[in-house]
Design a protein around this motif. Structure first.
Motif, PDB file in Angstrom:
ATOM      1  N   ALA A  22      -0.744  13.204  -9.575  1.00 52.09           N
ATOM      2  CA  ALA A  22      -1.725  12.207 -10.001  1.00 52.09           C
ATOM      3  C   ALA A  22      -1.907  12.311 -11.502  1.00 52.09           C
ATOM      4  N   SER A  23      -0.873  11.940 -12.238  1.00 54.41           N
ATOM      5  CA  SER A  23      -0.878  12.070 -13.688  1.00 54.41           C
ATOM      6  C   SER A  23      -0.175  10.879 -14.312  1.00 54.41           C
ATOM      7  N   THR A  24      -0.659  10.473 -15.500  1.00 53.94           N
ATOM      8  CA  THR A  24       0.006   9.404 -16.242  1.00 53.94           C
ATOM      9  C   THR A  24       1.042   9.954 -17.215  1.00 53.94           C
ATOM     10  N   ALA A  25       1.289  11.263 -17.186  1.00 56.63           N
ATOM     11  CA  ALA A  25       2.298  11.852 -18.074  1.00 56.63           C
ATOM     12  C   ALA A  25       3.659  11.246 -17.766  1.00 56.63           C
ATOM     13  N   PRO A  26       4.455  10.917 -18.790  1.00 56.13           N
ATOM     14  CA  PRO A  26       5.765  10.298 -18.543  1.00 56.13           C
ATOM     15  C   PRO A  26       6.685  11.203 -17.729  1.00 56.13           C
ATOM     16  N   VAL A  27       7.567  10.574 -16.974  1.00 55.78           N
ATOM     17  CA  VAL A  27       8.609  11.287 -16.233  1.00 55.78           C
ATOM     18  C   VAL A  27       9.952  10.694 -16.640  1.00 55.78           C
ATOM     19  N   TYR A  28      11.010  11.447 -16.398  1.00 57.02           N
ATOM     20  CA  TYR A  28      12.366  10.988 -16.697  1.00 57.02           C
ATOM     21  C   TYR A  28      12.968  10.421 -15.415  1.00 57.02           C
ATOM     22  N   VAL A  29      13.416   9.180 -15.488  1.00 61.19           N
ATOM     23  CA  VAL A  29      13.873   8.468 -14.301  1.00 61.19           C
ATOM     24  C   VAL A  29      15.325   8.046 -14.465  1.00 61.19           C
ATOM     25  N   LEU A  30      16.153   8.458 -13.520  1.00 61.31           N
ATOM     26  CA  LEU A  30      17.517   7.964 -13.414  1.00 61.31           C
ATOM     27  C   LEU A  30      17.498   6.896 -12.335  1.00 61.31           C
ATOM     28  N   TYR A  31      17.897   5.675 -12.706  1.00 58.46           N
ATOM     29  CA  TYR A  31      17.807   4.581 -11.743  1.00 58.46           C
ATOM     30  C   TYR A  31      18.956   3.603 -11.917  1.00 58.46           C
ATOM     31  N   ARG A  32      19.201   2.838 -10.859  1.00 61.83           N
ATOM     32  CA  ARG A  32      20.201   1.779 -10.912  1.00 61.83           C
ATOM     33  C   ARG A  32      19.499   0.461 -11.188  1.00 61.83           C
ATOM     34  N   SER A  33      19.990  -0.272 -12.155  1.00 62.22           N
ATOM     35  CA  SER A  33      19.435  -1.589 -12.429  1.00 62.22           C
ATOM     36  C   SER A  33      19.934  -2.581 -11.385  1.00 62.22           C
TER      37      SER A  33
ATOM     38  N   THR B 278     -22.557   1.022   0.541  1.00 59.21           N
ATOM     39  CA  THR B 278     -23.830   0.303   0.583  1.00 59.21           C
ATOM     40  C   THR B 278     -23.820  -0.729   1.697  1.00 59.21           C
ATOM     41  N   GLY B 279     -25.026  -1.204   2.047  1.00 59.12           N
ATOM     42  CA  GLY B 279     -25.156  -2.259   3.046  1.00 59.12           C
ATOM     43  C   GLY B 279     -24.994  -1.735   4.452  1.00 59.12           C
ATOM     44  N   GLY B 280     -24.985  -2.652   5.415  1.00 61.88           N
ATOM     45  CA  GLY B 280     -24.817  -2.293   6.817  1.00 61.88           C
ATOM     46  C   GLY B 280     -26.056  -1.750   7.468  1.00 61.88           C
ATOM     47  N   SER B 281     -27.189  -1.760   6.750  1.00 62.11           N
ATOM     48  CA  SER B 281     -28.498  -1.319   7.273  1.00 62.11           C
ATOM     49  C   SER B 281     -28.577   0.172   7.557  1.00 62.11           C
ATOM     50  N   GLY B 282     -27.555   0.932   7.258  1.00 65.52           N
ATOM     51  CA  GLY B 282     -27.596   2.366   7.492  1.00 65.52           C
ATOM     52  C   GLY B 282     -27.724   3.135   6.199  1.00 65.52           C
ATOM     53  N   SER B 283     -27.552   4.438   6.280  1.00 63.17           N
ATOM     54  CA  SER B 283     -27.659   5.275   5.087  1.00 63.17           C
ATOM     55  C   SER B 283     -26.920   6.591   5.301  1.00 63.17           C
ATOM     56  N   GLY B 284     -26.674   7.266   4.190  1.00 63.84           N
ATOM     57  CA  GLY B 284     -26.150   8.626   4.249  1.00 63.84           C
ATOM     58  C   GLY B 284     -24.653   8.763   4.216  1.00 63.84           C
ATOM     59  N   ALA B 285     -23.902   7.662   4.332  1.00 67.47           N
ATOM     60  CA  ALA B 285     -22.443   7.768   4.346  1.00 67.47           C
ATOM     61  C   ALA B 285     -21.913   8.021   2.935  1.00 67.47           C
ATOM     62  N   THR B 286     -20.950   8.910   2.831  1.00 64.58           N
ATOM     63  CA  THR B 286     -20.307   9.208   1.549  1.00 64.58           C
ATOM     64  C   THR B 286     -18.793   9.264   1.745  1.00 64.58           C
ATOM     65  N   ALA B 287     -18.085   9.058   0.652  1.00 60.50           N
ATOM     66  CA  ALA B 287     -16.618   9.057   0.722  1.00 60.50           C
ATOM     67  C   ALA B 287     -16.044   9.549  -0.596  1.00 60.50           C
ATOM     68  N   VAL B 288     -14.811  10.055  -0.509  1.00 60.29           N
ATOM     69  CA  VAL B 288     -14.115  10.574  -1.680  1.00 60.29           C
ATOM     70  C   VAL B 288     -12.751   9.879  -1.774  1.00 60.29           C
ATOM     71  N   ALA B 289     -12.416   9.403  -2.972  1.00 60.01           N
ATOM     72  CA  ALA B 289     -11.126   8.750  -3.193  1.00 60.01           C
ATOM     73  C   ALA B 289     -10.116   9.750  -3.712  1.00 60.01           C
ATOM     74  N   THR B 290      -8.883   9.588  -3.301  1.00 59.05           N
ATOM     75  CA  THR B 290      -7.781  10.373  -3.851  1.00 59.05           C
ATOM     76  C   THR B 290      -6.841   9.441  -4.597  1.00 59.05           C
ATOM     77  N   ILE B 291      -6.220   9.937  -5.653  1.00 57.30           N
ATOM     78  CA  ILE B 291      -5.340   9.111  -6.475  1.00 57.30           C
ATOM     79  C   ILE B 291      -3.935   9.699  -6.484  1.00 57.30           C
ATOM     80  N   ILE B 292      -2.957   8.853  -6.826  1.00 63.19           N
ATOM     81  CA  ILE B 292      -1.567   9.294  -6.834  1.00 63.19           C
ATOM     82  C   ILE B 292      -0.788   8.468  -7.844  1.00 63.19           C
ATOM     83  N   SER B 293       0.261   9.073  -8.403  1.00 61.81           N
ATOM     84  CA  SER B 293       1.103   8.388  -9.391  1.00 61.81           C
ATOM     85  C   SER B 293       2.123   7.496  -8.689  1.00 61.81           C
ATOM     86  N   VAL B 294       2.358   6.321  -9.269  1.00 61.45           N
ATOM     87  CA  VAL B 294       3.266   5.338  -8.690  1.00 61.45           C
ATOM     88  C   VAL B 294       4.117   4.739  -9.804  1.00 61.45           C
TER      89      VAL B 294
END
Length: 278
Positions: A189-200, A123-139
């Motif tokens: 891009a999922s909230t399903a649990p994963v098994y993580v081996l890590y060093r504290s 929205t804004g900027g005095s123009g029109s017609g611009a569209t965008a798509v978001a992508t998601i990823i698991s972190v």
């Protein structure tokens, strides 16, 4: 975890140096050396005392915003807003080209808690017609409990004959409250649990604390080598450092050969990941 008192380590160091007690300044220097050599030893191998294996639930964030239509007539700078997707706080800064079209979006806040890709409104900027798509990823945010991620799998590798590996990349995190960073789970891009081996993280110790027993002799010898170095006795310090190395190698032998612990190298080919034991 088997432990030994830091104060006892100080006493052992004094005996090794041939003196009754250490001065306060010498004790403080010794504990700094204990922590320095302890951290180096802690990060050297997958010690059972240092490594954790747990299920973790990833956070899903907005990774990128791709402009699907640049629109026209944007004499000012338009803004992007995000709605839906079950999450919040995502934000992006838009840019436009000399033809007054929106030509890009830089994500300034990846947000949190998304279960699906949010809708992007320009929205804004005095123009029109611009569209965008978001992508998601698991972190996976490291927070204050994860120092290094060693392995991530979809299923429990102790439960099945072959665990499905999850590819990941470690990055700096601008949203984490710690300096350890985050692991971005590639193409996921999922909230399903994963098994993580890590060093504290190596916790660091002070007078009155209890120290990991398996690193104590290595740390005492390292502290003695530092003491000799500070006194200008370089040759003796080098000999003690060699002795410290022999001690940590003996601990590595207990871990890798006698206990049969092995590490693996991961190869990704044609979209699959497989571990090869070494």
């Amino acid at each position: 975890m088997r432990i030994v008192a830091v104060n006892d380590m100080v006493t052992n160091l004094a005996s090794m140096a041939g003196i009754d007690t250490l001065l306060t300044s010498e004790t403080n220097a010794a504990i700094r050396s204990f922590n320095r050599f302890g951290r180096l030893g802690w990060e050297r191998a997958r010690w059972p005392e240092a490594v954790r294996f747990e299920q973790k639930i990833p956070d899903v964030q907005v990774r990128n915003v791709n402009i699907s239509n640049g629109g026209s007539g944007y004499t000012g700078t338009p803004t992007a807003s995000f709605s839906g997707g079950g999450g919040s706080s995502a934000a992006a800064t838009l840019t436009k080209n000399s033809d007054n079209e929106v030509n890009g979006a830089a994500v300034t806040n990846h947000g949190t808690g998304y279960t699906s890709a949010p809708t992007v409104a320009i929205t804004g900027g005095s123009g029109s017609g611009a569209t965008a798509v978001a992508t998601i990823i698991s972190v996976l945010e490291f927070g204050n409990t994860i120092a290094e991620v060693l392995r991530i799998t979809e299923n429990d590798p102790y439960e099945v004959g072959f665990a499905k590996e999850v590819a990941y990349r470690v990055e700096h995190s601008s949203t984490s409250t710690s300096d350890f960073g985050q692991a971005v789970l590639v193409d996921r891009a999922s909230t399903a649990p994963v098994y993580v081996l890590y060093r504290s993280p190596f916790p660091g110790y002070s007078a009155g604390d209890n120290y990991p027993y398996f690193l104590s002799e290595y740390a005492i010898l390292g502290a003695f080598a530092d003491m000799l170095t500070a006194d200008g006795q370089m040759e003796k310090a080098a000999a003690v450092q060699n002795e410290a190395e022999a001690v940590i190698l003996a601990q590595l032998d207990l871990l890798e050969r006698q206990q049969g612990q092995t590490q693996s190298i991961q190869f990704i080919t044609y979209g699959t990941t497989s571990p090869i034991g070494i």
